[in-house]
Design a protein around this motif. Structure first.
Motif, mmCIF file in Angstrom:
data_model
loop_
_atom_site.group_PDB
_atom_site.id
_atom_site.type_symbol
_atom_site.label_atom_id
_atom_site.label_comp_id
_atom_site.label_asym_id
_atom_site.label_seq_id
_atom_site.Cartn_x
_atom_site.Cartn_y
_atom_site.Cartn_z
ATOM 1 N N HIS A 130 2.177 7.431 9.952
ATOM 2 C CA HIS A 130 3.002 6.651 9.041
ATOM 3 C C HIS A 130 3.615 5.473 9.806
ATOM 4 N N LEU A 141 1.123 4.298 2.453
ATOM 5 C CA LEU A 141 0.330 5.512 2.227
ATOM 6 C C LEU A 141 0.174 5.851 0.750
ATOM 7 N N ALA A 142 0.800 5.055 -0.138
ATOM 8 C CA ALA A 142 0.657 5.337 -1.573
ATOM 9 C C ALA A 142 -0.818 5.258 -1.949
ATOM 10 N N GLU A 169 7.118 10.530 1.276
ATOM 11 C CA GLU A 169 6.837 10.944 -0.098
ATOM 12 C C GLU A 169 5.582 11.803 -0.126
ATOM 13 N N TRP A 173 2.597 10.646 -2.414
ATOM 14 C CA TRP A 173 1.389 10.177 -1.708
ATOM 15 C C TRP A 173 0.220 11.121 -1.973
#
Lengths: 393, 393
Positions: A130, A141-142, A169, A173
């Protein structure tokens, strides 16, 4: 004020001076259950399997990868810095077939490039960092989880450098396994590493369960998958230890668990959004202050981590002499760098208990004095003023 | 009063509430060097390579074995309990060819049997447990090193359960690698594991050095041996981290290092011989007290560990009910057992800060009351009196 380890929160330090408990004492197992509950919101997840690996952040990285990956599996690494290289290296040692999708240091990997690489390589596992402190970049990373699930791949994210400072998230994600560390934005010491595992990844890992012979029990049966290559990092057994089965695997690191628990209590007490905002202000203040001092900030502005800032060492300035003088005259540590950035940038962190207005201002004021002493003139007071202004903005 | 983890020494607990330092701060690296010096006498060695593995005791076991052993190597395991089975299991996961020389639970393996097994199997590594808490037996190790060297084998000893409580004679035994843990006789928390490595084993490990790509340096070259199967447990890199090279591998677990350092300071402040004598008295007191209460002590008297005693659960007594009542009425924990001994014995520890006259006496007094309540009559006061008498003897 380096990129971690940083000063711990005083409440965390106090929690670690409590006396020990037996590892199956009901008070201890209650603390273990509390830790699981406390780290779910920190990871942005409802995953049942949310617990601690007993070791530093890279212990959890290796535990995740060795438990997910069997020799010969194709693994796609999203690589944009030192810690992408670390993922690659760990997977190589596991015996995986390595594929990578890369970005130069200072940039991130666009999601379209990841999608194309997944299509091209057909990986069993996709692994990404990340926030990579070596480059100060935060990888978006969505959408990663959806891409992986569509391709039948499991996904792993190393969130060591962002957890507790930027939003993690896990569920949004859609990624399967995420690991962290205490020693950065969570404001604790290195030595315990939170992990969260989706149900589908947990099923995959449990299918590789091979309980060691000395502790075999009638109520825990082995799976049909390949035995995991490490005993210490065998998350199938570690999950049985953290479950109501309480399989006797390692002896939980009690003091580190107390510390990890208090880190999460401090984080949730402050509130996740407030905490992320505090880190955003701190990072923006460092950037604004550095620029006001005539320094150049490294890397892509759009994807910068909020909790660590790379600053180019000006021509003619001895970067290590500056770091030494910062430490000797001001008792402030700032970070050096690795690989292609070694000798080219400093890294100033503002993480956890250090992501505070006064600490950022004091650091920039000290840096101004040190740079002056090292022959690099900056406008007097400009860095501190710009930092305070950015904080208030 | 179980077989570990046990109560930590108050000085160790206080040491762990100190604030953190940057991992390359000169104050921190000085502490690392102090830890190396402090643990040499604790291990009975002059080995340069004496340091900490960041994890619980079994982390150091796995680090030692994965760094010594390459897939396909023949390993001879000296097996007389659960932790012999653990060594076997770790070596299997590494891909070693396993040979064993075994004793029934409650006995030790005679050195002649080990010698014969070495001759028979031609191992590359011989691995043994010193004290196996699962059976309460302590394996004699004098002469093991000479046998191994004569056969061209490296040797490894797991001293987790004895270090700081019984003499560890790394150099006199002539063994190559010995590992420990803090959570038993050293009187600290689980989570940091001392290790010592002979020069010849260190050379063997260094020949397998493969520095990870993100931290490659001109002054550290790779070896020609097989790459070690784990990154986290790669002792070649970990030694470079603890050396003046200060290779940036993991982030040292600062708080655990403070704790490990204080454990050794407490041990050496008391004096090794005085400490071993205290553990001998404590163990003898538990044995004498148990026998005076009409209980039967498990295992071979000649080879009993001084710091943990197995006591047969009398017929008709519910062992778990006794443990529960001990905890609920007296806040004292005693241990259950594993494998063939599960449900057959309790294990009473007297380790580190718990190896004290008053704690042994209080525990036996509590056990008497609990046994009475559970329907097993013992002569009133006999256990405590016999324990105190044995302590004074």
């Amino acid at each position: 004020m380096g990129p971690g380890p940083v000063n711990a929160h005083p409440r965390v330090l106090r929690a670690m001076s409590a006396d020990l408990l037996g590892q199956f004492d009901p008070e201890m197992t209650a603390y273990m259950n509390q830790v699981m509950a406390l780290y779910r919101p920190v990871f942005g997840t409802r995953n049942r399997w949310t617990f601690l690996v007993d070791g530093t952040a890279r212990a959890a990285i290796e535990a995740a990868l060795v438990s997910l990956i069997a020799p010969g599996d194709v693994v796609l690494i999203v690589n944009f810095g030192r810690f992408g290289l670390l993922l690659r290296e760990i997977c190589e040692r596991i015996g995986a077939v390595i594929e990578t999708v890369d970005a130069p240091w200072g940039e991130i990997v666009p999601m379209e490039a990841i999608a194309a690489a997944i299509e091209r390589t057909g990986p069993k596992v996709v692994a990404a960092v990340h926030g990579d402190t070596s480059t100060t970049m935060a990888q978006p990373l969505a959408g990663l989880g959806a891409l992986c699930r569509a391709a039948g791949a499991l996904s792993y994210v190393d969130a060591t450098a962002t957890i507790g400072g930027m939003a993690i998230e896990t569920d949004l994600w859609g990624v399967d396994v995420v690991t962290g560390g205490l020693q950065k934005c969570l404001g604790g010491p290195s030595g315990s590493a939170p992990i969260t595992i989706s149900d589908r990844a947990a099923e995959h890992i449990a299918a590789r369960r091979h309980v060691e012979k000395g502790i075999v029990r009638d109520d825990i049966s082995n799976g049909t998958g390949a035995r995991i290559g490490s005993n210490y990092f065998d998350l199938a057994m570690v999950m049985d230890y953290w479950s109501e089965k309480r399989l006797n695997h390692h002896t939980e690191a009690t003091t580190m668990l107390y510390g990890a628990r208090e880190c999460a209590r401090v984080v949730l007490g402050e509130g996740l959004e407030a905490r992320f905002e505090r880190h955003r202000r701190a990072g923006a203040s460092v950037v604004a202050g550095a620029r006001a001092m005539g320094l150049t900030v490294f890397g892509d502005d759009a994807y910068r981590m909020t909790n660590v800032t790379g600053i180019l060492i000006p021509d003619g300035v001895d970067g290590e002499a500056v770091r030494r003088r910062m430490r000797e005259d001001f008792e402030i540590e700032i970070g050096a760098a690795f690989g292609p950035l070694q000798g080219r940038i400093w890294r100033i962190g503002a993480m956890g208990y250090n992501a505070m207005k006064h600490k950022v201002a004091i650091t920039l004021g000290a840096l101004e004095a040190v740079l002056r002493a090292e022959g690099f003139a900056t406008p007097a007071g400009a860095g501190v003023d710009a930092a305070l202004e950015a904080w208030r903005a």
